[in-house]
Design a protein around this motif. Sequence first.
Motif, PDB file in Angstrom:
ATOM      1  N   CYS A 149       0.836  -1.202   0.000  1.00 18.45           N
ATOM      2  CA  CYS A 149       0.000   0.000   0.000  1.00 18.45           C
ATOM      3  C   CYS A 149       0.872   1.254   0.000  1.00 18.45           C
ATOM      4  O   CYS A 149       0.663   2.169  -0.806  1.00 18.45           O
ATOM      5  CB  CYS A 149      -0.924  -0.013   1.218  1.00 18.45           C
ATOM      6  N   ALA A 150       1.845   1.286   0.889  1.00 17.55           N
ATOM      7  CA  ALA A 150       2.762   2.438   0.958  1.00 17.55           C
ATOM      8  C   ALA A 150       3.535   2.584  -0.345  1.00 17.55           C
ATOM      9  O   ALA A 150       3.763   3.708  -0.840  1.00 17.55           O
ATOM     10  CB  ALA A 150       3.710   2.265   2.140  1.00 17.55           C
ATOM     11  N   GLU A 151       3.925   1.459  -0.926  1.00 14.59           N
ATOM     12  CA  GLU A 151       4.687   1.471  -2.176  1.00 14.59           C
ATOM     13  C   GLU A 151       3.857   2.021  -3.335  1.00 14.59           C
ATOM     14  O   GLU A 151       4.339   2.845  -4.127  1.00 14.59           O
ATOM     15  CB  GLU A 151       5.147   0.040  -2.483  1.00 14.59           C
ATOM     16  N   VAL A 152       2.600   1.590  -3.434  1.00 14.80           N
ATOM     17  CA  VAL A 152       1.717   2.055  -4.513  1.00 14.80           C
ATOM     18  C   VAL A 152       1.489   3.557  -4.413  1.00 14.80           C
ATOM     19  O   VAL A 152       1.553   4.280  -5.414  1.00 14.80           O
ATOM     20  CB  VAL A 152       0.372   1.297  -4.466  1.00 14.80           C
ATOM     21  N   ILE A 153       1.231   4.044  -3.199  1.00 12.81           N
ATOM     22  CA  ILE A 153       1.002   5.478  -2.997  1.00 12.81           C
ATOM     23  C   ILE A 153       2.232   6.285  -3.406  1.00 12.81           C
ATOM     24  O   ILE A 153       2.131   7.284  -4.126  1.00 12.81           O
ATOM     25  CB  ILE A 153       0.633   5.757  -1.524  1.00 12.81           C
ATOM     26  N   HIS A 190      -0.617   4.785 -18.120  1.00 16.64           N
ATOM     27  CA  HIS A 190       0.041   3.552 -17.683  1.00 16.64           C
ATOM     28  C   HIS A 190       0.253   3.548 -16.167  1.00 16.64           C
ATOM     29  O   HIS A 190       0.138   2.500 -15.517  1.00 16.64           O
ATOM     30  CB  HIS A 190       1.377   3.396 -18.403  1.00 16.64           C
ATOM     31  N   THR A 191       0.518   4.718 -15.602  1.00 24.37           N
ATOM     32  CA  THR A 191       0.657   4.816 -14.144  1.00 24.37           C
ATOM     33  C   THR A 191      -0.644   4.439 -13.449  1.00 24.37           C
ATOM     34  O   THR A 191      -0.662   3.648 -12.505  1.00 24.37           O
ATOM     35  CB  THR A 191       1.058   6.249 -13.740  1.00 24.37           C
ATOM     36  N   ASP A 192      -1.743   5.007 -13.930  1.00 16.54           N
ATOM     37  CA  ASP A 192      -3.036   4.724 -13.316  1.00 16.54           C
ATOM     38  C   ASP A 192      -3.438   3.264 -13.507  1.00 16.54           C
ATOM     39  O   ASP A 192      -4.012   2.642 -12.602  1.00 16.54           O
ATOM     40  CB  ASP A 192      -4.109   5.642 -13.899  1.00 16.54           C
ATOM     41  N   ALA A 193      -3.160   2.708 -14.684  1.00 15.79           N
ATOM     42  CA  ALA A 193      -3.529   1.316 -14.943  1.00 15.79           C
ATOM     43  C   ALA A 193      -2.830   0.377 -13.965  1.00 15.79           C
ATOM     44  O   ALA A 193      -3.441  -0.549 -13.418  1.00 15.79           O
ATOM     45  CB  ALA A 193      -3.184   0.941 -16.384  1.00 15.79           C
ATOM     46  N   GLU A 194      -1.559   0.600 -13.735  1.00 14.52           N
ATOM     47  CA  GLU A 194      -0.801  -0.251 -12.811  1.00 14.52           C
ATOM     48  C   GLU A 194      -1.226  -0.013 -11.373  1.00 14.52           C
ATOM     49  O   GLU A 194      -1.399  -0.960 -10.593  1.00 14.52           O
ATOM     50  CB  GLU A 194       0.700   0.029 -12.978  1.00 14.52           C
ATOM     51  N   ALA A 195      -1.419   1.260 -11.014  1.00 17.63           N
ATOM     52  CA  ALA A 195      -1.781   1.585  -9.632  1.00 17.63           C
ATOM     53  C   ALA A 195      -3.159   1.042  -9.276  1.00 17.63           C
ATOM     54  O   ALA A 195      -3.347   0.459  -8.201  1.00 17.63           O
ATOM     55  CB  ALA A 195      -1.742   3.098  -9.433  1.00 17.63           C
ATOM     56  N   ILE A 196      -4.138   1.210 -10.166  1.00 19.93           N
ATOM     57  CA  ILE A 196      -5.496   0.765  -9.868  1.00 19.93           C
ATOM     58  C   ILE A 196      -5.564  -0.749  -9.746  1.00 19.93           C
ATOM     59  O   ILE A 196      -6.294  -1.288  -8.900  1.00 19.93           O
ATOM     60  CB  ILE A 196      -6.468   1.300 -10.935  1.00 19.93           C
ATOM     61  N   LEU A 197      -4.802  -1.457 -10.567  1.00 19.21           N
ATOM     62  CA  LEU A 197      -4.743  -2.915 -10.445  1.00 19.21           C
ATOM     63  C   LEU A 197      -4.299  -3.319  -9.039  1.00 19.21           C
ATOM     64  O   LEU A 197      -4.922  -4.170  -8.386  1.00 19.21           O
ATOM     65  CB  LEU A 197      -3.779  -3.484 -11.485  1.00 19.21           C
ATOM     66  N   PRO A 234     -11.496  -6.274 -10.476  1.00 15.84           N
ATOM     67  CA  PRO A 234     -10.161  -6.125  -9.872  1.00 15.84           C
ATOM     68  C   PRO A 234      -9.047  -5.932 -10.891  1.00 15.84           C
ATOM     69  O   PRO A 234      -8.045  -5.285 -10.590  1.00 15.84           O
ATOM     70  CB  PRO A 234      -9.983  -7.430  -9.083  1.00 15.84           C
ATOM     71  N   GLN A 235      -9.186  -6.499 -12.079  1.00 12.45           N
ATOM     72  CA  GLN A 235      -8.198  -6.257 -13.136  1.00 12.45           C
ATOM     73  C   GLN A 235      -8.895  -5.654 -14.343  1.00 12.45           C
ATOM     74  O   GLN A 235      -9.419  -6.362 -15.198  1.00 12.45           O
ATOM     75  CB  GLN A 235      -7.475  -7.549 -13.532  1.00 12.45           C
TER      76      GLN A 235
END
Length: 663
Positions: free
Chosen positions: A35-39, A68-75, A417-418
């Motif tokens: 969680c901390a890493e994604v943020i 691409h940032t949002d796609a990876e983060a939201i996953l 979720p994906q």
Amino acid sequence: MGATGGEVMVSNPPGVCTENHLRWDLSPEEIRGKCAEVIAERRKAYDAVGSLDLDSVTFDNTMKALAHTDAEAILHMNMLTFPRHLSPSKEVRSASAEAYQKLVESEADLTMQRPLNIYQRIVALGMKVDKDSLTAEDKRYVQGWVEERFRRTYPQVNCLDTSDNLIFETKKVYGSLDPDSTDNILKKLANINVAYIDQMNMADYLRQVSPSKTVRKASSDAYKKLSELYEDMMLMRDDVNLRIENSRCEENSAMLKELAKLRAQQSALQGFKSHADSVLKMNVAKPAKKVSTFLEELAHKLKPLGDEERANLLKLKEDCQKRGVPFDKNLYAQFAHGQLMEYFPVEVVIRGVLDICQDLLGLSFSLVHGAPVWHPDVTLYCATDRSSGQTVGQFYLDLFNREGKDMKSVCGYCTNPQPGCLLPDGSRRISIATIVTAFSKPTADCPSLLTHSEVLTCLHEFGHAMHLICAQVDYIEFRSFCVEEYFAEAPSKLLENWAWEKEPLQRMSKHYKTGSPIPDDLLDKLIKSRLTNIGMNCLEHIVMAELDQALHRKTTSDPAKEYARLYKMILGVPVNPNTPAPFCNGDGKRYCYLWSEVLSMDMFYSRFKQEGIMNPEVGLDYRKCILKPGASKYTEEMLKNFLGREPNQEAFLMNKGLMPHKA
């Protein structure tokens, strides 16, 4: 039985990334760390775009980088927060809930602090990019950033700080609503009530039809005892419900009033008369005045029908009192379907729904054996296109109730979720959906038997899932759940129609012992029962939609007084003085569920009913025009492509019995 952890790969032609990136074996420590890493990574990526030299901006290093940032983060955000309601581990659920709260707060912070710098880069990009080189979806993505992310956050340059603080506080207040304690109480209460009604249904059925005199006698005695206890249980339920509602009022009313005030101030800065106008303009493209007109006209048309239904219920109540049996309108609505449960074993229903979706949409579903899942009850299916053999998407089924599975007082839900989208290498990531319900588990003696209402739930959630996995969009922002609010429920409401038609009902049913089909007379009664109390139920929806609009048009409105006024005006009877105003936080969009039904009925009656409810050509048209675009096209355009005209309310009114059916 499923495995846990890992990732799933399915063979497929080049150009589609069929990898399932979802992990279900994360420990509490891994959830907190990730969680901390994604943020941190998302903030870093946004800052990188916001600090680009204005002369060096390109579509790839701004818009594509953000996408691409949002796609990876939201996953990863979905993967971290999904377990909070479903994991068998209490520690994992707790860590996931903590992650959810931190991610909500970080999202508010992210959208407050960084859009201005990013907006400047997008403006610079607009001055130099060759617009002919952009696709229609590229252009809409840019428009979404400018209009929805920037202009709603920074409506006036001289009000930046004020608007910034208002929106941040609004999101914080919204995130703290709806405490878990009341939801858990409601969930337990709902489960008890459903189980009790199921027992009464079965006892009533067996005492009338069992060939065994002994069984009829035992069932009759059981029904009598259950009936005597039911009235006491109803009083206890009403008392508990009242205390829960009062508790909700105490816990949430102050926050709801504060939220309405903050939303009103935010909308005023953006140049809107009310928050309702702001929401409808940005999300549903319908001014509040038009919404109000739609609700008022619909209420006027439904009022005579509602009055007639209420009179029938009062007569039924009087008959029950004369016979000395308890009366509950919800119970008697379910009794109409009590005999049907033996014809709806869950395995048969699911198989039937799978076949219907496959045949309509040109898909093939296959069970993924040994797939990693979050509980042994869960299964994973892979969907492929019948004509090309290409993987379209995947979906999980988590059907049965269990300890630690928090349904939050709902019958079922569907998540994504994906989400599917284009990846940096140009391949397309498949979309993965989850269908979650709380059906009773089978036993050694009896399979899980569904009520007709649960069959409807099943179709409803499959409607969502098909919308999710069939969408092929370039940007994650255009996944299916991001369609205009008034259309979000239309695909799920559309598929519910198959629960009221003879052919699909026969495909979804057979007696769990004999394998015999539902008798024609019982099937006809079921189909006719669709109109039972339809006017009153729709009027109650209108009351809540009007209350939601009122609270967000005039923030000085007292929720309890406004609810009492609308209830009397629309339903024609005064509200019970001991009933508090229901907690209504529809954000000015509560009416959208009704409008979704209007649109779903138009699609069903105008195409499927006219050309064949199992017509594969119509189904493929629906998949191509409605499901495939996701939210990458405007709803009006998609509907016009499918219907061949602008949508209207005729089918909806016919379904409610307010207009004659066309020949």
